[in-house]
Scaffold this motif. Structure first.
Motif, mmCIF file in Angstrom:
data_model
loop_
_atom_site.group_PDB
_atom_site.id
_atom_site.type_symbol
_atom_site.label_atom_id
_atom_site.label_comp_id
_atom_site.label_asym_id
_atom_site.label_seq_id
_atom_site.Cartn_x
_atom_site.Cartn_y
_atom_site.Cartn_z
ATOM 1 N N VAL A 1 7.554 9.871 6.076
ATOM 2 C CA VAL A 1 7.056 8.841 5.146
ATOM 3 C C VAL A 1 5.653 8.429 5.590
ATOM 4 O O VAL A 1 5.449 8.017 6.737
ATOM 5 C CB VAL A 1 7.992 7.613 5.121
ATOM 6 N N PHE A 2 4.695 8.575 4.690
ATOM 7 C CA PHE A 2 3.293 8.310 5.050
ATOM 8 C C PHE A 2 3.100 6.817 5.278
ATOM 9 O O PHE A 2 3.518 6.006 4.459
ATOM 10 C CB PHE A 2 2.379 8.798 3.924
ATOM 11 N N PRO A 3 2.492 6.432 6.407
ATOM 12 C CA PRO A 3 2.424 4.999 6.736
ATOM 13 C C PRO A 3 1.456 4.191 5.872
ATOM 14 O O PRO A 3 1.540 2.976 5.837
ATOM 15 C CB PRO A 3 1.977 4.986 8.205
ATOM 16 N N ILE A 4 0.538 4.891 5.174
ATOM 17 C CA ILE A 4 -0.450 4.135 4.394
ATOM 18 C C ILE A 4 0.019 4.034 2.949
ATOM 19 O O ILE A 4 0.311 5.038 2.307
ATOM 20 C CB ILE A 4 -1.826 4.818 4.456
ATOM 21 N N SER A 5 0.111 2.809 2.473
ATOM 22 C CA SER A 5 0.412 2.587 1.058
ATOM 23 C C SER A 5 -0.558 1.521 0.564
ATOM 24 O O SER A 5 -1.422 1.059 1.300
ATOM 25 C CB SER A 5 1.854 2.126 0.898
ATOM 26 N N ARG A 6 -0.439 1.155 -0.679
ATOM 27 C CA ARG A 6 -1.348 0.143 -1.260
ATOM 28 C C ARG A 6 -1.313 -1.167 -0.490
ATOM 29 O O ARG A 6 -0.321 -1.491 0.139
ATOM 30 C CB ARG A 6 -0.917 -0.141 -2.685
ATOM 31 N N ASP A 7 -2.412 -1.924 -0.599
ATOM 32 C CA ASP A 7 -2.479 -3.298 -0.085
ATOM 33 C C ASP A 7 -2.307 -3.393 1.428
ATOM 34 O O ASP A 7 -1.740 -4.356 1.928
ATOM 35 C CB ASP A 7 -1.426 -4.198 -0.760
ATOM 36 N N LYS A 8 -2.771 -2.382 2.150
ATOM 37 C CA LYS A 8 -2.754 -2.504 3.604
ATOM 38 C C LYS A 8 -4.039 -3.206 4.048
ATOM 39 O O LYS A 8 -5.076 -3.101 3.404
ATOM 40 C CB LYS A 8 -2.666 -1.123 4.254
ATOM 41 N N SER A 9 -3.957 -3.910 5.171
ATOM 42 C CA SER A 9 -5.126 -4.666 5.635
ATOM 43 C C SER A 9 -6.192 -3.718 6.177
ATOM 44 O O SER A 9 -5.902 -2.582 6.566
ATOM 45 C CB SER A 9 -4.715 -5.636 6.742
ATOM 46 N N GLU A 10 -7.412 -4.217 6.230
ATOM 47 C CA GLU A 10 -8.539 -3.453 6.768
ATOM 48 C C GLU A 10 -8.244 -3.035 8.215
ATOM 49 O O GLU A 10 -8.507 -1.900 8.615
ATOM 50 C CB GLU A 10 -9.787 -4.335 6.696
ATOM 51 N N GLU A 11 -7.689 -3.927 9.014
ATOM 52 C CA GLU A 11 -7.373 -3.620 10.408
ATOM 53 C C GLU A 11 -6.355 -2.485 10.500
ATOM 54 O O GLU A 11 -6.478 -1.575 11.316
ATOM 55 C CB GLU A 11 -6.795 -4.859 11.118
ATOM 56 N N PHE A 12 -5.331 -2.552 9.648
ATOM 57 C CA PHE A 12 -4.312 -1.502 9.652
ATOM 58 C C PHE A 12 -4.948 -0.155 9.308
ATOM 59 O O PHE A 12 -4.686 0.859 9.964
ATOM 60 C CB PHE A 12 -3.201 -1.846 8.644
ATOM 61 N N LEU A 13 -5.819 -0.172 8.298
ATOM 62 C CA LEU A 13 -6.457 1.087 7.895
ATOM 63 C C LEU A 13 -7.361 1.627 9.003
ATOM 64 O O LEU A 13 -7.490 2.843 9.165
ATOM 65 C CB LEU A 13 -7.248 0.894 6.599
ATOM 66 N N LEU A 14 -7.958 0.729 9.784
ATOM 67 C CA LEU A 14 -8.779 1.191 10.912
ATOM 68 C C LEU A 14 -7.900 1.770 12.024
ATOM 69 O O LEU A 14 -8.257 2.762 12.655
ATOM 70 C CB LEU A 14 -9.655 0.045 11.435
ATOM 71 N N ASP A 15 -6.742 1.166 12.241
ATOM 72 C CA ASP A 15 -5.789 1.729 13.218
ATOM 73 C C ASP A 15 -5.310 3.109 12.775
ATOM 74 O O ASP A 15 -4.997 3.965 13.593
ATOM 75 C CB ASP A 15 -4.562 0.814 13.360
#
Ligand code: 4AD
Ligand code: MG
Length: 434
Positions: free
Chosen positions: A105-119
């Motif tokens: 299951v891909f961990p990135i979905s809509r509405d993720k925070s900027e910090e999460f996307l940087l991680d």
């Protein structure tokens, strides 16, 4: 699926109606109605829809197609057909489906925070947006190299590990080099200056490092630096080089990356308006403009983001600001203005629309007594600059050079809010993973 694969772009271009083709890539989006799987497949060129019908492919393949979630790697074989609802207007009616890897299951979905996307940057680099930025950047760099080659410049490879800090001690990263102190390069300039005596016009593309503690939307601690240095060039001719180079890069981006540019919200037509000559104003004129705009700016300071925004927010093309006072430009190597010793013969190129400095440049001081005085004032260890001072002892010539912040240019061209998106793996004071 033994024969060749097509890319999404090859199919979306049209002209393959009814042809049997194979594609491979990653699942961008997928939904199943029970008897049909609608799968969007992403590759380096774009997105193509495949419809996989129960009965049209072997049952076990259909079951796997239903299982293949977002970012699974897949191959599809099928017949090209027009479909107005599909992205790009074409789809593949599958006759074969082969999973290469059914992803977790891909961990990135809509509405993720900027910090999460940087991680998750190692996965987020697959996003359409970052992919488009990387394409524009690659086209800009290829265009720069093309311009240099066409105009008689030599690409060179200066070192990253150094004993001399070209841009002063306050932003230099130091580390232990077999027991001695060494620095990560802030600029290739000093070494490029040594190379003009053999090649006259030299350039390099290297990472530069700055321990900039301030977190701003235009500073990275590691950025790509495109630097040039040329013999026999004065401060005015230096600016002619920059405007030609930047215009060529813009023209090529408009020609060769129009799709990615449009997707990023940049009209390629904007870039075709960028043509030499660029306006040149002096530091003093720039300060007047700031005062006219009601800014409370003290003459003698360097411009920061606020001032550069004010100077460029109403512009559609870049502008040069030249001849800053020494108090604003503290670099030890800038040539003193013979007509006004309080100033230096330098130029900054500011990108329009508020983006600000993309190139820092100057004619170089060739008088060793001035250079030594400035280095001493800055508390530099002269021993580390002996080699540099030698350049003024054996056939010294007038010369100038410049450094372009590649990510600054990408930020402007791609209309990015933050410079970190101009580089796949941004390095900032708080981040060097992934
Ligand atoms: O203006 P700078 O500090 O000039 C020099 O380093 C000269 N020695 C270059 C030369 O003449 N060879 O840096 C040059 C450019 C800036 O105009 C800016 O575009 C970019 O490098 N830059 C940065 N980009 C991203 N993050 C940072 N921390 C940057 N610092 C400078
Ligand atoms: Mg600068």
């Amino acid at each position: 699926m033994e024969e060749g694969y097509l890319h999404a772009e090859d199919i979306i271009q049209g002209g393959r109606d009814g042809e049997e083709v194979s594609v491979r890539g990653w699942v961008y989006r997928t939904r199943s109605s029970g008897s049909i799987v609608f799968m969007l497949i992403r590759d380096a060129t774009g997105i193509i829809q495949a419809t996989i019908k129960k009965g049209a492919v072997p049952d076990e393949d259909f079951a796997l197609a239903e299982k293949a979630g977002i970012e699974s790697a897949v191959e599809v074989r099928g017949v090209v057909a027009e479909d107005r609802r599909a992205p790009g207007g074409w789809e593949i009616k599958a006759t074969g489906f082969k999973p290469i890897h059914i992803g977790e299951v891909f961990p990135i979905s809509r509405d993720k925070s900027e910090e999460f996307l940087l991680d998750m940057r190692h996965l987020w680099v697959r996003s359409t947006r970052l992919t488009n930025v990387m394409k524009v950047k690659a086209v800009l760099l290829a265009a720069a190299r093309e311009w240099f080659a066409d105009n008689g410049w030599w690409e060179t490879t200066p070192p990253i590990i150094s004993a001399s800090a070209g841009e002063g001690g306050s932003t230099v990263f130091s580390f232990k080099y077999f027991g001695r102190e060494a620095f990560l390069s802030q600029t290739a300039q000093l070494h490029l200056e040594a190379l003009i005596f053999s090649l006259e016009k030299v350039y390099s593309l290297t990472p530069s490092f700055r321990a900039e503690k301030s977190r701003t939307p235009r500073h990275l601690t590691e950025f790509w630096h495109l630097e040039g240095e040329a013999a026999w060039v004065d401060n005015e001719e230096n600016m002619r080089i920059h405007e030609e180079l930047v215009s060529h890069m813009c023209r090529r981006a408009a020609e060769r990356a129009s799709g990615p540019l449009k997707a990023l919200g940049r009209d390629p037509g904007d870039l075709l308006e960028i043509e030499p000559p660029f306006e040149r104003i002096t530091y003093d004129e720039a300060v007047e403009r700031l005062h006219d705009k009601g800014l409370d700016f003290v003459w003698g300071d360097d411009f920061g983001a606020v001032e550069e925004r004010a100077l460029t927010e109403d512009l559609r093309v870049p502008v040069f600001v030249k001849n800053y006072p020494k108090s604003a430009k503290t670099a030890f190597y800038m040539k003193e203005d013979p007509s006004d010793p309080a100033k230096v013969l330098c130029s900054d190129l500011l990108a329009p629309e508020g983006y600000g400095e993309i190139i820092g440049a100057s004619e170089r001081e060739v008088d060793n007594s001035i250079l030594i005085r400035r280095l001493e004032e800055q508390g530099a260890n002269l021993d580390n600059y002996r080699w540099y001072l030698d350049l003024r002892r054996y056939g010294s010539v007038p010369h100038s050079g410049f450094g372009m912040g590649v990510e600054r240019v990408v930020r402007w061209i791609c209309k990015l809010e933050h410079i970190r998106d101009a580089v796949p793996f941004p390095r900032t004071p708080s981040r060097f993973v992934p």
